[in-house]
Scaffold this motif. Sequence first.
Motif, PDB file in Angstrom:
ATOM      1  N   LYS A  36       8.524  -6.114   4.833  1.00 56.48           N
ATOM      2  CA  LYS A  36       8.494  -5.356   6.095  1.00 56.48           C
ATOM      3  C   LYS A  36       7.400  -5.882   7.029  1.00 56.48           C
ATOM      4  N   SER A 204       0.660  -3.315  -4.147  1.00 56.23           N
ATOM      5  CA  SER A 204      -0.376  -4.350  -4.275  1.00 56.23           C
ATOM      6  C   SER A 204      -1.642  -3.846  -4.963  1.00 56.23           C
ATOM      7  N   THR A 222       1.503  -6.606   0.739  1.00 58.27           N
ATOM      8  CA  THR A 222       0.267  -7.248   1.199  1.00 58.27           C
ATOM      9  C   THR A 222      -0.185  -8.415   0.312  1.00 58.27           C
ATOM     10  N   ARG A 228      -0.636  -6.502   7.102  1.00 62.27           N
ATOM     11  CA  ARG A 228       0.390  -6.235   8.107  1.00 62.27           C
ATOM     12  C   ARG A 228      -0.242  -5.958   9.459  1.00 62.27           C
TER      13      ARG A 228
HETATM   14  C1  LIG Z   1       4.842  -1.019   2.256  1.00 67.82           C
HETATM   15  C2  LIG Z   1       5.386  -0.508   0.978  1.00 67.82           C
HETATM   16  C3  LIG Z   1       5.106  -1.165  -0.226  1.00 67.82           C
HETATM   17  C4  LIG Z   1       4.180  -2.352  -0.344  1.00 67.82           C
HETATM   18  O1  LIG Z   1       2.878  -1.962  -0.127  1.00 67.82           O
HETATM   19  P1  LIG Z   1       1.638  -3.016  -0.291  1.00 67.82           P
HETATM   20  O2  LIG Z   1       0.473  -2.147  -0.422  1.00 67.82           O
HETATM   21  O3  LIG Z   1       1.636  -3.844   0.937  1.00 67.82           O
HETATM   22  O4  LIG Z   1       1.918  -3.811  -1.501  1.00 67.82           O
HETATM   23  C5  LIG Z   1       5.703  -0.674  -1.376  1.00 67.82           C
HETATM   24  N1  LIG Z   1       6.527   0.397  -1.343  1.00 67.82           N
HETATM   25  C6  LIG Z   1       6.806   1.040  -0.211  1.00 67.82           C
HETATM   26  C7  LIG Z   1       7.716   2.208  -0.250  1.00 67.82           C
HETATM   27  C8  LIG Z   1       6.232   0.626   0.982  1.00 67.82           C
HETATM   28  O5  LIG Z   1       6.491   1.296   2.105  1.00 67.82           O
END
Ligand SMILES: *Cc1c(COP(=O)(O)O)cnc(C)c1O
Length: 232
Positions: A36, A204, A222, A228
């Motif tokens: 995303k 992460s 991340t 992001r």
């Molecule tokens: C953004 C998101 C992630 C990933 O999060 P990070 O901390 O960037 O690894 C995982 N699951 C969901 C539902 C998210 O919205």
Amino acid sequence: MTMIADNLHQVRARLEAACKAAGGDPDMVTLLAVSKTFPAEAVREALAAGQLAFGENYVQEGVDKIEALSDVRAQLQWHCIGPLQSNKTRVVAEHFDWVHSIDRLKIAERLSAQRPAHLPPLQVCLQVNVDGGANKSGVAAADALALAQAVVALPRLRLRGLMAIPEPVDGFDAQRALFLQAREVYEQLREAGIALDTLSLGMSADLEAAVAAGSTMVRVGTAIFGGRPRPA
Ligand SMILES: *Cc1c(COP(=O)(O)O)cnc(C)c1O
């Protein structure tokens, strides 16, 4: 090695160590790369480094990316992991392979009715709200079994498991304790005769604790793609 390839390498090493620490096979946990806010080209870089499963939160952004990557569609598995509104179910049913965020029957019924006949059943997880409070997405643990039983009966969905996103807490033990609440609901459903094989837990910052609690799929953004540009 590109930055993304290098990051993927490191995340895979973390996962492998977490699996070993949990006494399991190094490949018992699937890595979902959460792309995303990152462009299709970032997904291509990850694919070149061997990553096949990708997660998206925002339906339209995800669909745009899936279409931009239509030349490699057959290699990729796309997971919708963000909150779903009724008016978005058709486009999700038409484009994604998995949905992790089913929190009510109406959404599941629409996805089943709208899943095109030429595609395999949509693979789905119920999102469970294990810690109540601020993060209100997800079905309450007490209602998960009834929702699972109703979803299993829908013809064009295949219920695979549960997903949870506990509020962030500091420290391995506190993180694991929250993930274990999701694991408990998962085991209750399995004991009630629902066939499940997927527990989507961990991001992460807390994937080690999630694997220690029995996660079978971690969703990592991340640590693979970098920070992001906007909060999500
Ligand atoms: C953004 C998101 C992630 C990933 O999060 P990070 O901390 O960037 O690894 C995982 N699951 C969901 C539902 C998210 O919205």
